[in-house]
Design a protein around this motif. Structure first.
Motif, PDB file in Angstrom:
ATOM      1  N   ASP A  91     -27.771  -6.151  15.237  1.00 23.61           N
ATOM      2  CA  ASP A  91     -28.232  -4.919  14.594  1.00 23.61           C
ATOM      3  C   ASP A  91     -27.138  -4.219  13.788  1.00 23.61           C
ATOM      4  N   PRO A  92     -26.592  -4.883  12.748  1.00 21.37           N
ATOM      5  CA  PRO A  92     -25.580  -4.230  11.912  1.00 21.37           C
ATOM      6  C   PRO A  92     -26.156  -2.971  11.252  1.00 21.37           C
ATOM      7  N   ALA A  93     -25.387  -1.927  11.218  1.00 27.34           N
ATOM      8  CA  ALA A  93     -25.885  -0.619  10.767  1.00 27.34           C
ATOM      9  C   ALA A  93     -26.363  -0.640   9.318  1.00 27.34           C
ATOM     10  N   LEU A  94     -25.717  -1.421   8.462  1.00 27.09           N
ATOM     11  CA  LEU A  94     -26.025  -1.383   7.031  1.00 27.09           C
ATOM     12  C   LEU A  94     -27.243  -2.210   6.642  1.00 27.09           C
ATOM     13  N   LEU A  95     -27.748  -3.052   7.538  1.00 28.65           N
ATOM     14  CA  LEU A  95     -28.787  -4.006   7.144  1.00 28.65           C
ATOM     15  C   LEU A  95     -30.216  -3.567   7.492  1.00 28.65           C
ATOM     16  N   ARG A  96     -30.394  -2.523   8.278  1.00 33.10           N
ATOM     17  CA  ARG A  96     -31.720  -2.016   8.618  1.00 33.10           C
ATOM     18  C   ARG A  96     -32.619  -3.126   9.186  1.00 33.10           C
ATOM     19  N   VAL A  97     -32.201  -3.691  10.275  1.00 30.90           N
ATOM     20  CA  VAL A  97     -32.952  -4.793  10.881  1.00 30.90           C
ATOM     21  C   VAL A  97     -34.120  -4.252  11.688  1.00 30.90           C
ATOM     22  N   PRO A  98     -35.197  -5.026  11.831  1.00 30.73           N
ATOM     23  CA  PRO A  98     -36.339  -4.591  12.648  1.00 30.73           C
ATOM     24  C   PRO A  98     -36.025  -4.739  14.134  1.00 30.73           C
ATOM     25  N   ALA A  99     -36.931  -4.264  14.960  1.00 27.56           N
ATOM     26  CA  ALA A  99     -36.763  -4.401  16.411  1.00 27.56           C
ATOM     27  C   ALA A  99     -36.841  -5.879  16.800  1.00 27.56           C
ATOM     28  N   GLU A 100     -36.044  -6.264  17.780  1.00 25.97           N
ATOM     29  CA  GLU A 100     -36.026  -7.653  18.220  1.00 25.97           C
ATOM     30  C   GLU A 100     -37.268  -7.963  19.054  1.00 25.97           C
ATOM     31  N   THR A 101     -37.898  -9.097  18.767  1.00 25.30           N
ATOM     32  CA  THR A 101     -39.023  -9.570  19.567  1.00 25.30           C
ATOM     33  C   THR A 101     -38.551 -10.711  20.468  1.00 25.30           C
ATOM     34  N   THR A 102     -39.293 -10.969  21.533  1.00 28.49           N
ATOM     35  CA  THR A 102     -38.928 -12.082  22.421  1.00 28.49           C
ATOM     36  C   THR A 102     -39.038 -13.417  21.691  1.00 28.49           C
TER      37      THR A 102
END
Length: 524
Positions: free
Chosen positions: A109-120
């Motif tokens: 979850d790098p701050a600059l990349l705006r990643v979505p929530a992790e799924t299983t």
């Protein structure tokens, strides 16, 4: 088909093998660069750095190897086998990078990349073994998966899964030869090493480019047909590509059963059948020679044995009360047998909509398993033993038995696929087909025995046999065994091997392993 005899030339040209593996890695990196369009279109910008790194590694390494050994000699038949076996392994290995790096990007979850929530589902790919499994399953056109719910994957990885199967269906070497080869560069040897023999044109480079034009044409036709049948456009693109490549990856959790549409089911059947017919036959038919539908031995038997197998499955599931109506039994029985025999692996028989394939009667499961073992036509996108080998074995046995009733002076010939073979020629082809089939069955039984030891008792023998045949036949249908948690790590490694040997028809793998042992001093 491969001749069982070969001569070791380990010391005569490792540079040739290394150079051509480098070319394959360059082609792989190019596919990753092309795939950058997907995160741009779907605004999944967080996936771009991972995809760029994934592309840079095989491109950089491949270019170094290619240039370092550019003056190496053209490959011999032996080199072709080693290049095919090791090249496919390394393509799957580096092809796992997008799964692994995108999953870890979301995990960190790098701050600059705006990643979505992790799924299983995505989290499973943070395990390198799961990522390698998915990549090998894709490039070999198998379709078994380490995902729990494909619909929640990023569109970038949905595309990469589809793209690996689409490319792997025709062949990584065929792609490499089409893009990077020049006439007279040993391309014919490499083309044959991928279990192909018939050419469309005298030039092998022209042949592989024609194959790709045919494949592209059929892909666009398939996308349009599925869209007209009611499938959304993104779904149509992915399922047309994996259906034609007889791979079977889906972007939904329940495969084709998600749509619960008889129209979509019946549209996909001819798409899967197209993938099971040899490309030279497609070329002749596109040029107006429709007689090949019934004159070509393998094409004729594609329809005969798939029709007979589908009718048998239909009869079993209807007679045993699995489905209440004859139409429902026909719909699911026909689709599942064609999906199995074409080695596609799409599923419509799941618990969510009807009765799961793993809950069918043993007779129905074993009939479907038989379809997976035989497969379709050689020279197509399918796996399995191949129809031509099954027919060679059948005709060869009849020819050998009939010989008892003829005098020694009799002149006899075995006719197969439009050829009239002398006794020596028929014996050679029969022996080659028998060796491949024997090895295929031997490795199948080894896999079944290992799986029976490591799996819990909840799975039946027919479930285990079905799953191993699906992996080795590069089919992808599952009785519920394969999954990130349900399949032990030993089972995952075992299936990696089964998918690998199934795609290259065993002999190149054995040649490569023997050569490696010879090189390391472990084989004398």
């Amino acid at each position: 088909m491969y001749h069982p005899r070969f001569t070791l030339h380990v010391g005569t040209g490792p540079q040739t093998v290394i150079r051509d593996i480098g070319r394959m890695l360059e082609a792989l990196g190019g596919l990753m660069v092309l795939s950058l369009l997907v995160p741009l279109v779907w605004r999944e910008f967080y996936a771009i750095p991972a995809l760029l790194v994934s592309a840079a590694i095989p491109i950089g390494l491949g270019r170094f190897l290619h240039q370092r050994f550019a003056s190496a000699s053209d490959p011999t038949r032996y080199h072709g086998m080693v290049i095919a076996a090791s090249g496919w392994f390394f393509v799957a290995l580096f092809g796992a990078l997008p799964f692994l790096l995108i999953a870890w990007t979301v995990r960190l979850d790098p701050a600059l990349l705006r990643v979505p929530a992790e799924t299983t589902t995505l989290a499973a790919f943070t395990d390198p073994l799961n990522a390698l499994f998915e990549s090998m399953s894709g490039f070999t056109g198998t379709g078994l998966t380490m995902t729990d719910d494909e619909s929640v994957l990023p569109h970038t990885l949905q595309w990469w899964r589809t793209f690996t199967e689409w490319v792997g269906g025709v062949g990584v070497i065929v792609l490499t030869a089409a893009i990077l080869s020049r006439p007279g560069s040993g391309s014919l040897t490499l083309y044959q090493s991928e279990a192909r023999s018939k050419k469309i044109h005298p030039s092998i480079v022209s042949t592989v480019r024609t194959i790709w034009w045919i494949f592209l044409l059929f892909t666009f036709v398939s996308i349009f047909a599925l869209f007209l049948a009611g499938m959304p456009i993104w779904d149509s693109i992915n399922h047309a590509m994996t259906g034609l490549a007889t791979g079977g990856f889906s972007i939904t959790d329940n495969s084709i059963a998600t749509y619960d549409s008889a129209v979509i089911d019946f549209v996909l059947i001819p798409i899967m059948l197209m993938g099971s017919i040899a490309f030279p036959v497609h070329y002749l038919m596109l040029n107006g020679d429709l007689r090949n539908l019934y004159q070509d031995l393998q094409t004729r038997w594609v329809f005969l044995y798939m029709g007979a197998g589908s009718a048998l499955v239909w009869a079993i599931v209807y007679a045993t009360g699995v489905y209440e109506t004859a139409f429902a039994a026909l719909r699911y029985g026909l689709f599942q047998f064609v999906s199995a025999a074409t080695c596609t692996g799409f599923q419509t028989a799941v618990d969510a909509t009807n009765v799961a394939l793993g809950s069918w009667p043993a007779a129905a499961q074993l009939t479907v398993t038989g379809g997976m073992v035989v497969g379709g036509a050689a020279g197509s996108t399918v796996g399995g033993i191949k129809l031509i080998r099954a027919l060679t074995l059948a005709k060869g046995m009849r020819f050998q038995i009939a010989g008892v009733f003829y005098p020694d002076s009799a002149v006899r010939r075995m006719k197969i696929d439009g050829r009239s073979l002398t006794p020596d020629e028929s014996h050679r082809e029969f022996t080659e087909a028998a060796i491949i089939t024997l090895l295929w069955v031997l490795f199948l039984l080894i896999g079944v025995m290992v799986l029976l030891v490591i799996l819990p008792d909840t799975y039946t023998l027919e479930n285990v046999l079905f799953e191993v045949a699906s992996a080795q036949g590069n089919v992808g249908l599952s009785a519920g065994i394969t999954g990130p948690e349900s399949l032990p790590r030993i089972g995952k490694v075992l299936f990696l091997f089964h998918m690998w040997i199934g795609r290259l028809e065993i002999i190149p793998i054995l040649v490569t392993m023997r050569s490696a042992l010879h090189y390391l001093g472990g084989y004398k």
